[in-house]
Design an enzyme around this catalytic site. Structure first.
Site, PDB file in Angstrom:
ATOM      1  N   SER A 108      33.843  42.353  41.777  1.00  0.00           N
ATOM      2  CA  SER A 108      35.135  42.917  41.788  1.00  0.00           C
ATOM      3  C   SER A 108      35.636  44.487  41.585  1.00  0.00           C
ATOM      4  O   SER A 108      35.459  44.118  39.453  1.00  0.00           O
ATOM      5  CB  SER A 108      36.511  42.033  41.348  1.00  0.00           C
ATOM      6  OG  SER A 108      37.428  42.650  42.005  1.00  0.00           O
ATOM      7  N   HIS A 112      40.021  53.892  40.015  1.00  0.00           N
ATOM      8  CA  HIS A 112      41.436  55.317  40.150  1.00  0.00           C
ATOM      9  C   HIS A 112      40.915  56.797  39.634  1.00  0.00           C
ATOM     10  O   HIS A 112      40.629  56.913  38.581  1.00  0.00           O
ATOM     11  CB  HIS A 112      42.270  55.248  39.253  1.00  0.00           C
ATOM     12  CG  HIS A 112      43.353  53.614  39.614  1.00  0.00           C
ATOM     13  ND1 HIS A 112      43.921  53.438  40.600  1.00  0.00           N
ATOM     14  CD2 HIS A 112      42.834  52.077  38.393  1.00  0.00           C
ATOM     15  CE1 HIS A 112      44.306  52.016  40.260  1.00  0.00           C
ATOM     16  NE2 HIS A 112      43.702  51.333  39.097  1.00  0.00           N
ATOM     17  N   HIS A 122      39.257  49.762  46.511  1.00  0.00           N
ATOM     18  CA  HIS A 122      38.834  48.010  45.388  1.00  0.00           C
ATOM     19  C   HIS A 122      38.128  47.336  46.151  1.00  0.00           C
ATOM     20  O   HIS A 122      37.832  47.859  47.408  1.00  0.00           O
ATOM     21  CB  HIS A 122      40.574  47.367  45.714  1.00  0.00           C
ATOM     22  CG  HIS A 122      40.755  45.262  45.475  1.00  0.00           C
ATOM     23  ND1 HIS A 122      40.653  45.248  47.361  1.00  0.00           N
ATOM     24  CD2 HIS A 122      39.887  45.064  44.207  1.00  0.00           C
ATOM     25  CE1 HIS A 122      40.064  43.443  46.612  1.00  0.00           C
ATOM     26  NE2 HIS A 122      39.702  43.949  44.974  1.00  0.00           N
ATOM     27  N   VAL A 125      33.090  41.025  45.935  1.00  0.00           N
ATOM     28  CA  VAL A 125      32.331  39.278  46.301  1.00  0.00           C
ATOM     29  C   VAL A 125      32.772  38.254  45.732  1.00  0.00           C
ATOM     30  O   VAL A 125      32.444  38.644  44.222  1.00  0.00           O
ATOM     31  CB  VAL A 125      31.677  40.267  46.848  1.00  0.00           C
ATOM     32  CG1 VAL A 125      31.122  41.108  48.047  1.00  0.00           C
ATOM     33  CG2 VAL A 125      30.711  40.796  45.990  1.00  0.00           C
ATOM     34  N   ARG A 126      32.881  37.765  46.482  1.00  0.00           N
ATOM     35  CA  ARG A 126      32.831  36.161  45.061  1.00  0.00           C
ATOM     36  C   ARG A 126      32.455  35.304  45.985  1.00  0.00           C
ATOM     37  O   ARG A 126      32.292  35.200  47.628  1.00  0.00           O
ATOM     38  CB  ARG A 126      34.478  35.546  44.928  1.00  0.00           C
ATOM     39  CG  ARG A 126      35.466  35.703  45.650  1.00  0.00           C
ATOM     40  CD  ARG A 126      36.635  36.290  45.645  1.00  0.00           C
ATOM     41  NE  ARG A 126      37.686  35.668  46.841  1.00  0.00           N
ATOM     42  CZ  ARG A 126      38.220  36.577  47.155  1.00  0.00           C
ATOM     43  NH1 ARG A 126      37.865  37.869  47.449  1.00  0.00           N
ATOM     44  NH2 ARG A 126      39.128  36.919  48.791  1.00  0.00           N
ATOM     45  N   HIS A 161      36.293  53.321  58.172  1.00  0.00           N
ATOM     46  CA  HIS A 161      36.656  51.963  59.638  1.00  0.00           C
ATOM     47  C   HIS A 161      34.416  51.872  59.839  1.00  0.00           C
ATOM     48  O   HIS A 161      34.415  50.781  60.019  1.00  0.00           O
ATOM     49  CB  HIS A 161      37.452  52.008  59.921  1.00  0.00           C
ATOM     50  CG  HIS A 161      38.816  50.987  59.878  1.00  0.00           C
ATOM     51  ND1 HIS A 161      38.966  50.515  59.525  1.00  0.00           N
ATOM     52  CD2 HIS A 161      39.624  51.670  58.303  1.00  0.00           C
ATOM     53  CE1 HIS A 161      39.998  50.226  58.376  1.00  0.00           C
ATOM     54  NE2 HIS A 161      40.777  50.995  57.712  1.00  0.00           N
ATOM     55  N   GLY A 275      42.937  33.412  32.880  1.00  0.00           N
ATOM     56  CA  GLY A 275      41.661  34.097  32.465  1.00  0.00           C
ATOM     57  C   GLY A 275      41.612  34.688  31.883  1.00  0.00           C
ATOM     58  O   GLY A 275      43.176  35.307  30.910  1.00  0.00           O
ATOM     59  N   ARG A 276      40.517  35.508  31.799  1.00  0.00           N
ATOM     60  CA  ARG A 276      41.019  36.810  30.619  1.00  0.00           C
ATOM     61  C   ARG A 276      41.802  37.324  31.159  1.00  0.00           C
ATOM     62  O   ARG A 276      41.737  38.561  32.427  1.00  0.00           O
ATOM     63  CB  ARG A 276      39.133  37.228  30.460  1.00  0.00           C
ATOM     64  CG  ARG A 276      39.703  38.284  29.436  1.00  0.00           C
ATOM     65  CD  ARG A 276      38.492  38.618  29.056  1.00  0.00           C
ATOM     66  NE  ARG A 276      37.970  40.177  27.852  1.00  0.00           N
ATOM     67  CZ  ARG A 276      37.916  40.877  27.963  1.00  0.00           C
ATOM     68  NH1 ARG A 276      38.057  41.152  28.912  1.00  0.00           N
ATOM     69  NH2 ARG A 276      38.344  41.842  26.908  1.00  0.00           N
TER      70      ARG A 276
END
Lengths: 321, 321
Positions: A108, A112, A122, A125-126, A161, A275-276
């Site tokens: 992830s 900025h 942003h 992929v998971r 796009h 989570g962290r």
């Protein structure tokens, strides 16, 4: 990466079982490739890495670059968490997952840039898999990428796009419009009546194709991120900016914070499931302002963002008409 | 104030019915009194007011002061919203309210001083009533005030809590500890393991006493806010500060944003029920930073905040031992 805790679910490479080891290899290399390319594009600052372990099993490596020539703050995280049993918050919505061991891997990133003419972006992929002895594995992929310009250029949205469509094209003509539409829907701030930016791709729960095809799609999305973003960043990096543009960027970053803390499922689920925090919140901008009742000057470039870019549009049909 | 939409519920002054008109008078005057006192304390900037109407009925007046000598941003809002039927999101948790007309009035404020030695503060007093022909009115009060220092002083926390206790004392010795404890519990950031600050008072659903007594308690809380806050602000306003203190203040303001957007019920409910976004989000700080992985220097004053102030403490017992 298996850093601590219980044993990760077995990843046998049979037609019935997802090849989790291959996903792990792809994702760790993707993080490396992206960080290398972003350092090269920045030219001044380097990523520093924090390795962390999760008490229940697994861990991650969070990489942050700050104060660069291009990026004020860039965060690229890899995480691989697993356990013998899903947290209750995760299986409440999906009773079929209860009592299964699980593993969740992902890359992830949020970038900025300092120059307000360079868009924020942003990407994610998971992969998720839940297993139980004697039962078929339950697995899915998710991810996508989206672009948040402050001073938008139509050609940038079109390039973005087009690249998103190219990532989807080998998987069917209906894939781009479907995940482009999901992105518009997901990255929407109802209390502002605005999209977060010009969108891109968003997909979740993807398991309708065989594992190999889903995994190939995830790789295609991951591989298309840099060619989607870097040309835009390089084109805009030289545009001079001053206090007006900077103030507007800081103000609009407030919307990014609002979205991530009010609506983003990954953020909310991550924090709620222990989570962290620092890794989850690395997405937040380095500096942000809120100005009560601020409105763009009519006819100015800030007003153009509101009028023409913060709503779902068919960028490619418009460009190719 | 009844600015638009449907007719507000009738407010007859009988022992069985809450005197809504008296609550309205108190709250509008409280907003006026507080704004006058804050302008005097600031000495440089003035509040500007936005009146707004709610489509479904009612409206409010939002007052914001920015760029003052004391306050970088101060927001003091009054709202009075009503309708023939509660939004579904409100009655889902309380089926006894379904089909009733309702009215919700409140004053809510957040003060963000510029000097990092002056604490941020929040106060709120609110009243809710739901009515139906032929049935007893359902009503309750809520509110409180809490203090969020950056460079805390024990004597300030003690003064703050002494004043909070004084507000509660006429209503029973158990009232202060109860609502002080509720405040510690409510203004807590689980993902940080921190309270938002040194607490104060928080109460909700208060209807266990007769209306007159509940209303008197609300007035006592509202009336004690200025004597709780102003002496602290005046004591700390002259403390010199530099970039270090400013950076720490901006960083800690990030926690304020995290709390308000991730957890605060008023913010979440307000935005979800179509409230006026700019009025709800006037609580957000004017300028905020997030620094990944930031830790205070051991032994420094920033470390003292973490070690000694961001957890529930019995400030008065410690001070009076």
């Amino acid at each position: 990466m298996a850093t601590s805790g219980s044993t990760p679910p077995d990843a046998r490479t049979t037609p019935d079982n997802p090849d989790v080891a291959a996903v792990e290899r792809y994702l760790t290399h993707l993080q490396d490739r992206i960080c290398t390319a972003l350092e090269a594009a920045d030219g001044a600052a380097r990523f520093r890495q924090d390795r962390w372990n999760r008490e229940g099993g697994g861990g991650g490596r969070t990489r942050i670059l700050t104060g660069g020539a291009l990026f004020e703050k860039a965060g690229v995280g890899y995480s691989d968490v697993y356990g013998d049993e899903l947290p209750e918050s995760a299986s409440a919505q999906r009773p079929e997952l209860a009592g299964r061991s699980f593993r969740a891997l992902g890359v992830s990133l949020v970038l900025h840039p300092e120059n307000p003419y360079v868009p924020t972006t942003h990407a994610n992929v998971r992969f998720f898999v839940a297993e139980r002895q004697g039962a078929e594995a339950i697995w899915w992929f998710g991810g996508g990428f989206d672009l948040t310009p402050y001073y938008p250029r139509l050609e940038d949205a079109v390039h973005w796009h087009r690249t998103a469509r190219a990532a989807c094209e080998p998987f069917g003509a209906e894939v781009y419009p479907r995940f482009k539409g999901w992105c518009d829907e997901y990255f929407f701030l109802p209390h502002r009546g605005e999209t977060r930016g010009v969108g891109g791709l968003f997909f979740d729960d993807l398991n309708e194709w065989p594992f190999e095809r889903c995994f190939a799609f995830q790789q295609s999305v991951g591989d298309h991120f840099l060619p989607a973003y870097l040309p835009i960043a390089e084109r805009r990096l030289g545009t001079p900016w001053g206090e007006r543009e900077r103030n507007f960027q800081l103000y609009r970053r407030g919307r990014y914070v609002e979205f991530n803390l009010l609506y983003d499922r990954g953020t909310k689920f991550g924090l709620a499931s222990g989570g962290r925090s620092e890794s989850i919140l690395m997405s937040l901008p380095p500096l942000v302002r809120w100005d009560y009742g601020w409105e763009p000057v009519p006819g100015g470039p800030e007003a153009e963002l509101y009028a023409d870019y913060l709503r779902p549009r068919d960028w490619l049909a418009e460009a190719e008409d």
